[in-house]
Scaffold this motif. Structure first.
Motif, PDB file in Angstrom:
ATOM      1  N   PHE A 226     -69.471 -77.715 -88.079  1.00  0.00           N
ATOM      2  CA  PHE A 226     -69.531 -78.148 -86.682  1.00  0.00           C
ATOM      3  C   PHE A 226     -69.337 -76.973 -85.722  1.00  0.00           C
ATOM      4  CE2 PHE A 226     -67.479 -79.571 -82.761  1.00  0.00           C
ATOM      5  CZ  PHE A 226     -68.515 -80.350 -82.253  1.00  0.00           C
ATOM      6  N   GLU A 227     -68.369 -76.131 -85.997  1.00  0.00           N
ATOM      7  CA  GLU A 227     -68.106 -74.994 -85.111  1.00  0.00           C
ATOM      8  C   GLU A 227     -69.331 -74.099 -84.989  1.00  0.00           C
ATOM      9  OE1 GLU A 227     -64.098 -73.079 -85.575  1.00  0.00           O
ATOM     10  OE2 GLU A 227     -63.914 -74.596 -87.151  1.00  0.00           O
ATOM     11  N   LYS A 228     -70.005 -73.877 -86.099  1.00  0.00           N
ATOM     12  CA  LYS A 228     -71.196 -73.031 -86.087  1.00  0.00           C
ATOM     13  C   LYS A 228     -72.294 -73.639 -85.214  1.00  0.00           C
ATOM     14  CE  LYS A 228     -74.569 -70.883 -89.195  1.00  0.00           C
ATOM     15  NZ  LYS A 228     -74.996 -70.728 -90.613  1.00  0.00           N
ATOM     16  N   ILE A 229     -72.502 -74.950 -85.354  1.00  0.00           N
ATOM     17  CA  ILE A 229     -73.537 -75.627 -84.571  1.00  0.00           C
ATOM     18  C   ILE A 229     -73.148 -75.696 -83.100  1.00  0.00           C
ATOM     19  CG2 ILE A 229     -74.728 -77.836 -84.228  1.00  0.00           C
ATOM     20  CD1 ILE A 229     -74.459 -78.244 -87.288  1.00  0.00           C
ATOM     21  N   TRP A 230     -71.897 -76.067 -82.835  1.00  0.00           N
ATOM     22  CA  TRP A 230     -71.465 -76.230 -81.439  1.00  0.00           C
ATOM     23  C   TRP A 230     -71.494 -74.907 -80.684  1.00  0.00           C
ATOM     24  CZ3 TRP A 230     -71.264 -80.392 -78.620  1.00  0.00           C
ATOM     25  CH2 TRP A 230     -70.652 -80.334 -77.354  1.00  0.00           C
ATOM     26  N   GLN A 231     -71.193 -73.833 -81.377  1.00  0.00           N
ATOM     27  CA  GLN A 231     -71.218 -72.510 -80.753  1.00  0.00           C
ATOM     28  C   GLN A 231     -72.596 -72.212 -80.167  1.00  0.00           C
ATOM     29  OE1 GLN A 231     -70.610 -69.349 -83.529  1.00  0.00           O
ATOM     30  NE2 GLN A 231     -70.742 -67.733 -82.014  1.00  0.00           N
ATOM     31  N   HIS A 232     -73.640 -72.771 -80.801  1.00  0.00           N
ATOM     32  CA  HIS A 232     -75.000 -72.474 -80.382  1.00  0.00           C
ATOM     33  C   HIS A 232     -75.652 -73.577 -79.556  1.00  0.00           C
ATOM     34  CE1 HIS A 232     -75.217 -68.827 -82.769  1.00  0.00           C
ATOM     35  NE2 HIS A 232     -74.660 -69.482 -83.755  1.00  0.00           N
ATOM     36  N   LYS A 233     -75.177 -74.811 -79.700  1.00  0.00           N
ATOM     37  CA  LYS A 233     -75.882 -75.917 -79.051  1.00  0.00           C
ATOM     38  C   LYS A 233     -75.038 -76.720 -78.081  1.00  0.00           C
ATOM     39  CE  LYS A 233     -79.147 -78.138 -81.170  1.00  0.00           C
ATOM     40  NZ  LYS A 233     -79.929 -78.997 -82.093  1.00  0.00           N
ATOM     41  N   GLY A 234     -73.707 -76.514 -78.078  1.00  0.00           N
ATOM     42  CA  GLY A 234     -72.843 -77.300 -77.212  1.00  0.00           C
ATOM     43  C   GLY A 234     -73.108 -77.025 -75.738  1.00  0.00           C
ATOM     44  N   THR A 235     -73.064 -78.062 -74.914  1.00  0.00           N
ATOM     45  CA  THR A 235     -73.314 -77.910 -73.470  1.00  0.00           C
ATOM     46  C   THR A 235     -72.073 -78.180 -72.637  1.00  0.00           C
ATOM     47  OG1 THR A 235     -74.001 -80.228 -73.292  1.00  0.00           O
ATOM     48  CG2 THR A 235     -75.731 -78.583 -73.744  1.00  0.00           C
ATOM     49  N   LYS A 236     -70.966 -78.520 -73.267  1.00  0.00           N
ATOM     50  CA  LYS A 236     -69.737 -78.825 -72.529  1.00  0.00           C
ATOM     51  C   LYS A 236     -68.537 -78.546 -73.427  1.00  0.00           C
ATOM     52  CE  LYS A 236     -71.251 -83.061 -72.261  1.00  0.00           C
ATOM     53  NZ  LYS A 236     -71.432 -84.524 -72.113  1.00  0.00           N
ATOM     54  N   LYS A 237     -67.359 -78.722 -72.879  1.00  0.00           N
ATOM     55  CA  LYS A 237     -66.149 -78.547 -73.673  1.00  0.00           C
ATOM     56  C   LYS A 237     -65.836 -79.837 -74.435  1.00  0.00           C
ATOM     57  CE  LYS A 237     -63.939 -75.130 -70.654  1.00  0.00           C
ATOM     58  NZ  LYS A 237     -62.770 -74.834 -69.798  1.00  0.00           N
ATOM     59  N   ILE A 238     -65.430 -79.673 -75.680  1.00  0.00           N
ATOM     60  CA  ILE A 238     -64.970 -80.835 -76.459  1.00  0.00           C
ATOM     61  C   ILE A 238     -63.698 -80.428 -77.194  1.00  0.00           C
ATOM     62  CG2 ILE A 238     -67.358 -81.630 -76.779  1.00  0.00           C
ATOM     63  CD1 ILE A 238     -65.677 -80.709 -79.878  1.00  0.00           C
ATOM     64  N   MET A 239     -62.979 -81.412 -77.687  1.00  0.00           N
ATOM     65  CA  MET A 239     -61.753 -81.142 -78.427  1.00  0.00           C
ATOM     66  C   MET A 239     -61.970 -81.435 -79.911  1.00  0.00           C
ATOM     67  SD  MET A 239     -59.903 -80.053 -76.004  1.00  0.00           S
ATOM     68  CE  MET A 239     -58.368 -79.801 -76.875  1.00  0.00           C
ATOM     69  N   LEU A 240     -61.628 -80.457 -80.733  1.00  0.00           N
ATOM     70  CA  LEU A 240     -61.701 -80.608 -82.181  1.00  0.00           C
ATOM     71  C   LEU A 240     -60.277 -80.757 -82.714  1.00  0.00           C
ATOM     72  CD1 LEU A 240     -63.020 -80.457 -85.001  1.00  0.00           C
ATOM     73  CD2 LEU A 240     -62.946 -77.960 -84.816  1.00  0.00           C
TER      74      LEU A 240
END
Length: 558
Positions: A226-240
């Protein structure tokens, strides 16, 4: 334990023979070891070779230095040697090293706590122990972490992954719709699922997604993906929110929130009445979800309106228990999302596994002739054999008994030695912990590089052994019920299954460890599959057969 690059330079710690000769769990296992060694190497002097005994003893007891009493024995054996003198100087002991002072100095020098501290590091370094004896370092990550939006674009999914991604959203648009995503091991089920999670977070607000797995390795794998994908595709802040092992659930977190947890943690939250209220629950290795305590934990964790997504390579429970398979299918509304059979350019229809092999995502299994061994009827009574008919797989007690059979072990060892001489990377699935240790001790004696791990192996040693295997620094990795899931080593050239199996789920998971194809870094086009003839593999035409055996329980297969 030694560094494999320096195998000929084994340090002699002068440990007492009565300690290091206990290389296996009990006298019966040591007797079995002698019998096997005498068969494969009649001129052996292994049990008279103190250095080899010491090496295997330390290999099989990676947690031994956590015991202060053993450290006293160790220091006593090395008293007045240069490395001993340097060690006590490192940790600030200034007493004069004399015979009269021996007991006092050793007591001082052994009294520290084994951990991430100066004393432990000095001990490992001065006595030239392998780094794997260093205890596990504190987690670098935290329970709760804010992940920033992406800064750079991300490469797209394979076509088949995108098709599954899109079909999944067809179900997710419906309230309380449950379904299973079926992908062969190595096909990227975690990646697809985390792409789905990312899309949901990017397009919605205040979403709470719970990812559940039955072991911490799967949780770590999910978190990294998830971290790898979110680093490249995330558009906002989320909490893991990591929730496994030493990590715990954080209640009352606002906004988009991904909770990755082991099922045991969820069960404990249920006992303590902690509210989760997940909008979506993703269950990794979904074939486990039917167990009553797991099922009740999932019901507890969900909102009234919630989607349940299962991930698995085998959407069923048993080879011959239709009722249980139907119950699992019903839990996921009889809906299955999977790779459809593909029509090639030549007009030929191929299965999903063959398609993934064609495009290099999966490697091809070269099934070797079955290893013929004494039948189970020579090990169990007629009554015991009859009782197996109602079991979905063999119990640990059954497997321990099978793993003690010397004729069987000799056949397996002889075949393993032949395979090891090819210098290929071998992942060995043992019948029991005792058999795994027994085979490991024999293989080490015969000069091959190897490691053994099981459920009780020290986490740091296990992690280091796996990394050495992944880096091809050791040739053979022995295990019992540890590496069927949450383990990835594209370098595997041989999967050696030395245990009987009744469960097609377990069988496919084991085979899948070798199926990382050329498209994966260091993956292989082919791997060799060795299998003992006392399980269920002979009932199937091949891997496709196992992969497709549960399809008929779902709507798309009816």
């Amino acid at each position: 334990m030694i560094n494999l690059e320096q195998e000929q330079k084994i340090t002699n710690y002068s440990l007492p023979i009565e300690i290091i000769s206990n290389i296996l769990p009990d006298k019966e296992a040591i007797k079995d070891f002698r019998t096997l060694i005498n068969k494969v190497d009649p001129k052996n002097n292994f049990l008279q070779d103190r250095l080899k005994l010491q090496e295997v003893f330390l290999d099989l007891n990676p947690e031994i230095f956590t015991d202060k009493n053993f450290r006293k024995i160790f220091l006593n054996s090395n008293y007045q040697k240069d490395n001993f003198k340097k060690f006590i100087k490192d940790i600030g002991i200034t007493d004069k090293i004399t015979t009269a002072n021996k007991e006092k100095i050793i007591k001082k020098a052994s009294s520290f706590s084994w951990g991430d501290n100066k004393e432990t590091k000095c001990f490992v370094n001065r006595f030239q122990l392998d780094d794997s004896f260093m205890p596990e370092k504190p987690y670098a990550n935290s329970e709760l972490e804010e992940l920033p939006p992406a800064e750079i674009p991300y490469e797209e999914m394979f076509g088949y992954q995108l098709a599954i991604f899109e079909e999944s959203f067809r179900f997710l648009r419906k309230q309380n719709q449950n379904f299973i995503i079926q992908i062969p091991t190595g096909g990227g089920k975690t990646k697809i699922a985390m792409e789905i999670v990312t899309e949901i977070f990017n397009t919605k607000t205040d979403q709470k997604i719970l990812w559940v797995a039955d072991r911490k390795e799967l949780c770590q794998q999910a978190s990294s993906s998830f971290e790898k994908i979110w680093q490249h595709k995330g558009t906002k802040k989320i909490m893991l929110n990591r929730c496994w092992d030493k990590f715990n659930f954080k209640q009352g977190v606002n906004g988009n929130n991904l909770i990755i947890a082991t099922i045991d943690k969820i069960i404990n939250l249920k006992k303590n009445n902690k509210i989760i209220d997940a909008d979506i629950i993703i269950y990794d290795e979904a074939h486990h979800a039917l167990a009553p305590k797991y099922k009740s934990a999932i019901i507890f964790a969900r909102k009234d309106v919630c989607n349940l997504i299962g991930l698995t390579a085998t959407p069923g429970r048993s080879y011959d228990d239709e009722e249980e398979n139907e119950e699992l299918s019903k839990m996921f509304d009889d809906e299955l999302v999977r790779i459809k059979d593909v029509i090639t350019n030549t007009g030929k229809k191929v299965s999903s596994i063959k398609y993934l092999q064609t495009i290099g995502v999966l490697s091809k299994a070269i099934k070797k002739p079955e290893i013929k061994i004494p039948e189970l009827k020579n090990i169990f009574t007629k009554a015991e054999l009859k009782s197996f008919e109602s079991k979905t797989d063999y119990s640990k007690k059954d497997l321990e008994k099978i793993g003690r059979n010397n004729l069987r072990n000799l056949k397996i060892l002889e075949e393993l030695v032949k395979v090891a001489e090819s210098k290929k990377q071998i992942l060995f699935f043992a019948t029991s912990v005792t058999q795994s240790k027994l085979m490991f001790a024999c293989i080490k004696h015969l000069g091959f590089s190897a490691a053994h791990i099981d459920g009780k192996t020290d986490p740091q040693y296990r992690e280091n052994s796996i990394k050495k295997f992944q880096d091809s620094k050791i040739q053979i990795l022995f295990n019992f019920q540890v590496l069927t899931a949450g383990f990835d080593a594209p370098c595997i050239q041989v999967v050696f299954i030395a245990r009987p199996i009744k469960s097609p789920v377990t069988l496919l998971q084991m085979i899948g460890r070798g199926m990382r194809g050329k498209k994966v870094e260091r993956g292989t086009e082919y791997f060799d599959l060795y299998y003992v003839r006392d399980g269920i593999f002979e009932k199937f035409a091949g891997i496709d057969d196992i992969f497709n055996m549960f399809t008929s329980y779902f709507k798309q297969g009816k």
